[in-house]
Structures are given as C-alpha cells and as structure tokens.
Design an enzyme around this catalytic site. Structure first.
Site, PDB file in Angstrom:
ATOM      1  N   SER A 173     -12.911   1.372  10.707  1.00  0.00           N
ATOM      2  CA  SER A 173     -12.222   1.455   9.414  1.00  0.00           C
ATOM      3  C   SER A 173     -12.920   0.626   8.340  1.00  0.00           C
ATOM      4  CB  SER A 173     -10.784   0.973   9.563  1.00  0.00           C
ATOM      5  OG  SER A 173     -10.141   0.991   8.307  1.00  0.00           O
ATOM      6  N   ALA A 174     -12.939   1.189   7.134  1.00  0.00           N
ATOM      7  CA  ALA A 174     -13.467   0.458   5.980  1.00  0.00           C
ATOM      8  C   ALA A 174     -12.596  -0.755   5.635  1.00  0.00           C
ATOM      9  CB  ALA A 174     -13.552   1.397   4.776  1.00  0.00           C
ATOM     10  N   ASP A 175     -11.394  -0.828   6.216  1.00  0.00           N
ATOM     11  CA  ASP A 175     -10.536  -2.002   5.977  1.00  0.00           C
ATOM     12  C   ASP A 175     -11.245  -3.297   6.383  1.00  0.00           C
ATOM     13  OD1 ASP A 175      -8.579  -0.188   5.256  1.00  0.00           O
ATOM     14  OD2 ASP A 175      -7.323  -0.524   7.029  1.00  0.00           O
TER      15      ASP A 175
ATOM     16  N   ASP B   7     -16.430   5.354  14.561  1.00  0.00           N
ATOM     17  CA  ASP B   7     -15.224   5.294  13.727  1.00  0.00           C
ATOM     18  C   ASP B   7     -14.728   3.847  13.621  1.00  0.00           C
ATOM     19  OD1 ASP B   7     -12.862   5.584  12.382  1.00  0.00           O
ATOM     20  OD2 ASP B   7     -12.128   7.247  13.590  1.00  0.00           O
TER      21      ASP B   7
ATOM     22  N   LYS C 222      -3.533  -2.000  14.631  1.00  0.00           N
ATOM     23  CA  LYS C 222      -2.677  -1.087  15.399  1.00  0.00           C
ATOM     24  C   LYS C 222      -3.201  -0.974  16.829  1.00  0.00           C
ATOM     25  CE  LYS C 222      -1.930   1.760  11.339  1.00  0.00           C
ATOM     26  NZ  LYS C 222      -3.196   1.321  10.754  1.00  0.00           N
TER      27      LYS C 222
ATOM     28  N   VAL D 148      -5.373   0.181   3.152  1.00  0.00           N
ATOM     29  CA  VAL D 148      -5.518  -1.278   3.054  1.00  0.00           C
ATOM     30  C   VAL D 148      -6.736  -1.623   2.188  1.00  0.00           C
ATOM     31  CG1 VAL D 148      -6.083  -3.369   4.377  1.00  0.00           C
ATOM     32  CG2 VAL D 148      -4.285  -1.822   5.181  1.00  0.00           C
TER      33      VAL D 148
ATOM     34  N   GLU E 142       0.834  -1.210   0.000  1.00  0.00           N
ATOM     35  CA  GLU E 142       0.000   0.000   0.000  1.00  0.00           C
ATOM     36  C   GLU E 142       0.868   1.260   0.000  1.00  0.00           C
ATOM     37  OE1 GLU E 142      -1.325   1.786   3.484  1.00  0.00           O
ATOM     38  OE2 GLU E 142      -0.998   0.025   4.741  1.00  0.00           O
TER      39      GLU E 142
ATOM     40  N   LYS F 216      -5.866  10.465   0.910  1.00  0.00           N
ATOM     41  CA  LYS F 216      -5.866   9.111   1.483  1.00  0.00           C
ATOM     42  C   LYS F 216      -7.098   8.406   0.949  1.00  0.00           C
ATOM     43  CE  LYS F 216      -6.437   6.974   6.072  1.00  0.00           C
ATOM     44  NZ  LYS F 216      -6.486   7.249   7.529  1.00  0.00           N
TER      45      LYS F 216
END
Ligand code: PSU
Ligand code: MN
Length: 306
Positions: A141-143, A139, A160, A107, A26, A87
């Site tokens: 993540s779309a990951d 919140d 993380k 990602v 990435e 981003k």
C-alpha cells in the site's frame, strides 16, 4: 498554476479561526470499507465521538473537483450512497481534482490533505500495508510511504489482519516510520488485540504521543507517526477465529483474479460474509475507539503548542 481548490466546512473553518483541535477522517472507509447504511451511521458516530471529546471532525473527500476538509451531513450521506466512487491514493488525487471528479480519500490521500490543511491528527480503522504474497504481486500500500513523508499522526487499530503483518512492520521500519502501540507491548491486529508481534514502540498517554510528534519535527525528521490502538476487549474477534477465514478470503481473491485497489475492499466484504457481520461490528467499534484517542491527542497538540 491554478490555486488549490480546498474547501473548509463551516464547522472546520470556525475551529481553525479559534485554534480548536481538529481530527481528520478519511472517506474510503465509508465508500469502500463498509456497506450502506452502516457506513454513514458509523461516519456520523465517529464525528460525534470526536465532538464529545472536545475536538472538531474533518472528514475529507474530493467532490466535483474540490478537496473538501469537513463534509456537511448531506454531503456525507450522498457520498455514502454513491456508487462507483473513485478510491484516491497519492497517485490519483491530482487527476481527480483536475478533472472535476469525485473520489474518496485513502489513508495516504487523507494524510496529504490533512497536512495541506494544517491538521496534525487523523483517525482511521486500519492502514494499508504489505499484502500476503507481495513477494510475487508487489502489492504494498502507498499508505506506508505516505507515513514516511507526510507529517501527520495516524491513529489506527494496527494494519488490517488481511495483510502480512511482519512484512508490513519491516517496511515501516525501513522507511523510518515510528510504530507506536498505545498502552500495550504487543502490536494489535485490527479485529484482535493480539498479533504475536512485539510493539516496536510503546507510549501510554495522548500527551506522550503528541510530544513525540513535535519532537520528531524539532529534530528535522520528515514524515508522520503511526499509532496502533488496540480494539477494546469486549469488541475483539480472537485471532485464531479469524485466521482460517482470512486465509479463505485471500485464496478466493486470488482465484477471482482480484488485483490492485480492489484487493482490500474485496477481502473486507468477503470477511463480512464469512463472519456473518461480526467483522463489521468489530471494525465499527475500533474506529470509534480510535476517534476518541485521536481527539485526545489533537487536544494535546494544541496544549503543547501553547
Ligand atoms: N480502515 C478501515 N477500512 C478501510 C480502510 C481503512 O477500517 O477500508 C481503507 C483506507 O482508506 C486505507 C485503505 O488507506 O483501506 C487501504 O487500501 P490499499 O490496501 O488498497 O492501499
Ligand atoms: Mn494495494
């Protein structure tokens, strides 16, 4: 309909012709995850590790409206130095391409591009996940959703540790994403080998990991796999050292009104300061470690496909 402006670097195009193993990489980690010049040094070192293992690296980014699969050295350097690069996650990719923009892929967006390019394996540092306080901020993540829908095996060092790891695991379980820890029974937590959370699944070899992905496809199950590869012992920062610093960074992010896409880059940059650079050294070490495993898994895909 316009055709997809997808561009292969000469190295990746040749690997495709030969049927050589390819590892996707990435670019958000370069533009938003690490400061210059360590970001470009790391990106080059990651590519070198993959080549040394006998695979070909394909760093992915959108440059002037073209989706690049593999960047040449000048493109990589320019991206690493560029300011205000977008981003790009799943929601942003098409608009950036359609408007001739430039952006770094997260990602989620890198998985989409890798799947388009027929690449099975992707190495990164840590995926996005459920942020602390997500029950109020929403919140997430779309990951995580991308892992549920796009058939790519993603090698990371865990989510993380700035995230709420138990909630991240719960969401991945709900979405049916296999979370496979490489070689230990505990989920690693990015900068640390320990998280206090049990590994949902464990495998012990690159061949097993490639076989699991192919079996998943054979069962008609859509989506990818997440492989969590613990940071090497010599490079880790113990979880108890980091915990108070992460809490401080999270409190500051909230006080500063940081939201949405800015949260992860803010927290990483703040931890870099609070650990006096130690978090970056660990981040670099774990990415290199993940690249090595990813190259080995990519070779197994090639071998098993025959
Ligand atoms: N791994 C790293 N550093 C990073 C990232 C991964 O070691 O900066 C990036 C990835 O691009 C990942 C993103 O998709 O962080 C997560 O952002 P968010 O939490 O906004 O979804
Ligand atoms: Mn987010």
């Amino acid at each position: 309909m316009t055709s997809l402006p997808l561009h292969f670097s000469a190295e990746v195009a040749s690997a495709r012709d030969r049927g050589a193993p390819i590892v996707a990489l990435e670019s958000t980690i370069i533009t938003h995850g690490m400061p210059y010049p360590r970001n470009v040094e790391t990106a080059r070192a990651v590519e070198a590790v993959i080549r040394a293992e006998g695979a070909v690296p394909a760093t992915i980014a959108v440059l002037d409206g073209t989706l690049h699969i593999g960047l040449d050295p000048d493109q990589l350097t320019a991206l690493a130095q560029a300011k205000n690069v977008a981003k790009l996650s799943r929601a942003d990719l098409a608009v950036c391409i359609a408007t001739g923009g430039t952006g770094a892929t997260t990602v989620a967006a890198t998985m989409i591009a890798a799947a388009q390019a027929g690449i099975d394996v992707f190495a990164t540092g840590g995926i996005g996940g459920v942020h602390a306080g997500a029950e109020l901020s929403f919140d997430i993540s779309a990951d995580l959703q991308e892992l549920a829908r796009t058939p790519v095996t993603v090698i990371c060092a865990g989510a993380k540790a700035i995230l709420d790891l138990p909630k991240t695991l719960e969401v991945l379980e709900t979405l049916g994403v296999p979370v496979i820890v490489n070689g230990q029974d505990e989920l690693p937590a990015f900068w640390s080998r320990a998280s206090g959370l049990a590994a949902p699944l464990r495998l012990d070899s690159p061949q097993q990991i490639a076989r699991a992905a192919l079996t998943r496809a054979a069962l008609g199950l859509s989506g990818g796999q997440l492989v969590a590869n613990p940071i090497p012992e010599a490079d880790e920062i113990p979880a108890e050292v980091l915990a108070p610093l992460i809490a401080q960074a999270q409190a500051e992010a909230q006080a500063d009104g940081i939201t949405a896409k800015a949260v992860t880059p803010y927290l990483l940059a703040r931890l870099f300061e609070l650990t006096e650079g130690r978090s970056l050294e660990a981040n670099i070490a774990l990415v290199l470690n993940n690249a090595r495993l990813a190259a080995q898994i990519a070779q197994q895909f090639t071998a098993l496909r025959g």
